[in-house]
Design an enzyme around this catalytic site. Structure first.
Site, short mmCIF file in Angstrom:
data_model
loop_
_atom_site.label_atom_id
_atom_site.label_comp_id
_atom_site.label_asym_id
_atom_site.label_seq_id
_atom_site.Cartn_x
_atom_site.Cartn_y
_atom_site.Cartn_z
N GLY A 63 60.35 -2.79 35.26
CA GLY A 63 61.70 -2.92 35.79
C GLY A 63 62.17 -4.37 35.83
O GLY A 63 63.31 -4.69 35.48
N GLY A 88 59.01 -3.11 39.39
CA GLY A 88 57.65 -3.56 39.07
C GLY A 88 57.70 -4.38 37.80
O GLY A 88 58.72 -4.98 37.46
N ALA A 89 56.60 -4.37 37.05
CA ALA A 89 56.54 -5.19 35.83
C ALA A 89 57.62 -4.76 34.83
O ALA A 89 58.38 -5.59 34.34
CB ALA A 89 55.15 -5.06 35.20
N LYS A 134 54.39 9.07 22.22
CA LYS A 134 53.85 8.02 23.08
C LYS A 134 52.62 8.51 23.84
O LYS A 134 51.71 7.73 24.14
CB LYS A 134 54.91 7.50 24.05
CG LYS A 134 54.42 6.20 24.71
CD LYS A 134 55.47 5.40 25.41
CE LYS A 134 54.86 4.07 25.84
NZ LYS A 134 55.55 3.47 26.99
N ASN A 147 56.54 6.86 32.51
CA ASN A 147 55.53 7.39 31.60
C ASN A 147 55.42 8.90 31.66
O ASN A 147 55.66 9.50 32.70
CB ASN A 147 54.15 6.82 31.97
CG ASN A 147 53.94 5.43 31.41
OD1 ASN A 147 54.33 5.16 30.28
ND2 ASN A 147 53.33 4.56 32.19
N ASN A 175 49.17 6.92 25.19
CA ASN A 175 48.97 6.80 26.64
C ASN A 175 47.77 7.58 27.15
O ASN A 175 47.06 7.13 28.05
CB ASN A 175 50.22 7.29 27.38
CG ASN A 175 51.21 6.16 27.63
OD1 ASN A 175 50.84 5.00 27.65
ND2 ASN A 175 52.46 6.51 27.83
N SER A 207 48.44 0.12 32.54
CA SER A 207 48.94 0.23 33.91
C SER A 207 48.04 1.15 34.74
O SER A 207 47.80 0.90 35.92
CB SER A 207 50.36 0.78 33.91
OG SER A 207 50.39 2.08 33.35
N GLY A 228 62.82 0.56 41.22
CA GLY A 228 61.39 0.33 41.08
C GLY A 228 61.15 -0.93 40.28
O GLY A 228 60.82 -0.90 39.10
#
Lengths: 302, 302
Positions: free
Chosen positions: A14, A11-12, A188, A106, A192, A258, A9
């Site tokens: 990774g 994405g940003a 976290k 997440n 979040n 995100s 994955g």
């Protein structure tokens, strides 16, 4: 010998962490879901407050299917949790007997699902404390923070966990080992749940959410519900972390979480892992979390 | 003799109803807050599913200050409730001994405030069941419905109330007299709280809010809290009106509520009269309305 690392994955998150590990000379393989063409033509371009770098196309191991990838010593899972039904087909081809799987995703429930599928001994969970976006041209923009905290899903600390922490640290990624992964996960969530959840539902950046006393009170109400719910799971978070989180968020400026970005781009939201799993824990424990409930309902509307 | 009617706050609602009354030949005077220049140059242009009409500039009594206006037999208040601190300076100059004041504003608390200032005997409350927008060029766009329901704030039915209902009815505005104004107010809040509140906070049109089972459940949760709160005020609304309201809202299509428009245009929201007054009633009565509480907190964020 350098370890073989697979990023599932790209994405940003990774691309950033995989990019750091690759820049340090590790043999990193990226599984792209989108952005593959840009990565192939331009390479992996990272603008980072810790120093810009580029992995050129001829040194970037970009893939679109796990069957093209070598078996890995470490699989780092950076999929959106909305793609968790792809764990089996994306990860299974990459495993040898000793492969460790580290999820940097997440929310709650990811390690447990991976353990079911691939055995609990090899599962690590990690928390990425990082402000990072992928720009439309594919450039990774690392805005703030960057620490990764990792912990074992099960059992006493093993040498491989320490080794993985060393790989990160050697690659300009501050890394800590969490003695209690569940504590880290709940800690976290305190951030979040309000910032991702309200950010998505109300289309507001972090700074807009805490710009007024009313906004800070709303954010704090959600944080206190998460702290109360964590206590029912044996995780004792000090209540002061609510105010501390809000204070630290001020330093981030106008950050789009995100989940807010996913909402604006009409992608599925990580509602299940970020909002529903904590709500289900609260409901199972019989405690009332009205802010979380209403926020979850709003996030589930579409 | 035709009555003199003053419209205080010539926005979408004021222009539509005042326009209908003027078209029928009543002596109607409009107090504009914005849109005065367009009205002076083009007149009042109404596109309505009940028939278009225009009041040309030379027949439109447009004003920008109450001191320019004659004393009126009927003052219709169509201000945003966010301007309620202007009641005294805007209305007092228009009153003679027999003037009746009819507020067509949203939410709770408007009649009580007017009664404090000007005496309860002359106060009427009214509910406008109408889908109406003012376009950027000043044109009034009447999309659906149109009925006005009016009721006295105090005392047994007086002839003037019936007369006012007749003025509306003769002007193509269906008008009913409410035997119990408070009942009408709470009944309308059942619609206004979810659709105005969620519409503003989540930037969603009515059809988007009820497009999914999850959305309808969220809307209904708020409606049920309003119905429960109304009961604490002696107003017994049948619970079936929740589903009925949702069903009727489907027929409206993609409607932007006034609060959603205010939010998008960065104007103050009618949070006080639509969300806070019902919440305060629930809190005073000691009942829990978590959806309303969280919605109010979200709407108050800015």
């Amino acid at each position: 010998m350098k370890p073989i690392i697979a990023i599932i994955g790209a994405g940003a998150v990774g691309c950033y962490y995989g990019g750091r590990l690759a820049e340090h000379g590790n043999d990193v393989h990226f599984l792209f879901r989108s952005g593959y063409d840009a990565a192939q033509s331009r390479g992996l371009i990272v603008r980072s407050l810790d120093g810009d770098f580029t992995i050129p196309p001829d040194r970037l191991n970009a893939h679109t299917h796990p069957s093209q990838m070598p078996k890995a010593d470490l699989v780092i899972v950076t999929l959106k949790t909305t793609a968790n039904d792809q764990y089996q087909p994306l990860i299974a081809p990459l495993l040898h007997d000793q492969t460790v799987i580290l999820t940097l995703q997440n929310g709650l429930g990811n390690e447990a699902r991976l353990a079911e599928l691939f055995g609990r001994e090899r599962i690590l969970g990690g928390l990425a404390f990082v402000c990072i976006n992928r720009l439309p041209d594919g450039t990774i923009h690392h805005l703030d923070h960057g620490t990764v905290k990792i912990g074992q899903f099960h059992g006493p600390l093993r040498p491989i966990t320490t080794q993985i922490a060393d790989w990160f640290s050697a690659s300009k990624v501050p890394c800590q080992i969490l003695p209690d992964l569940l504590y880290g996960r709940w800690e976290k969530l305190v951030w979040n749940v309000p910032f991702n959840g309200l950010g998505a539902v109300m289309s507001k950046t972090t700074d807009q959410l805490i710009a007024t006393p009313q906004g800070r009170a709303l954010v704090k109400s959600l944080m206190m519900e998460i702290i109360q719910t964590a206590a029912t799971q044996g995780v004792k978070l000090p209540p002061e972390i609510a105010d501390l989180n809000i204070a630290q968020t001020r330093s981030m400026g106008a950050y789009r979480t995100s989940m807010q970005i996913d909402k604006q781009e009409n992608r599925p939201l990580e509602t299940e892992s970020i909002l529903h799993q904590p709500l289900a824990a609260a409901q199972a424990a019989g405690i009332a979390t009205p802010y979380l409930k209403v926020l979850y309902d709003m996030a589930s509307l579409d």
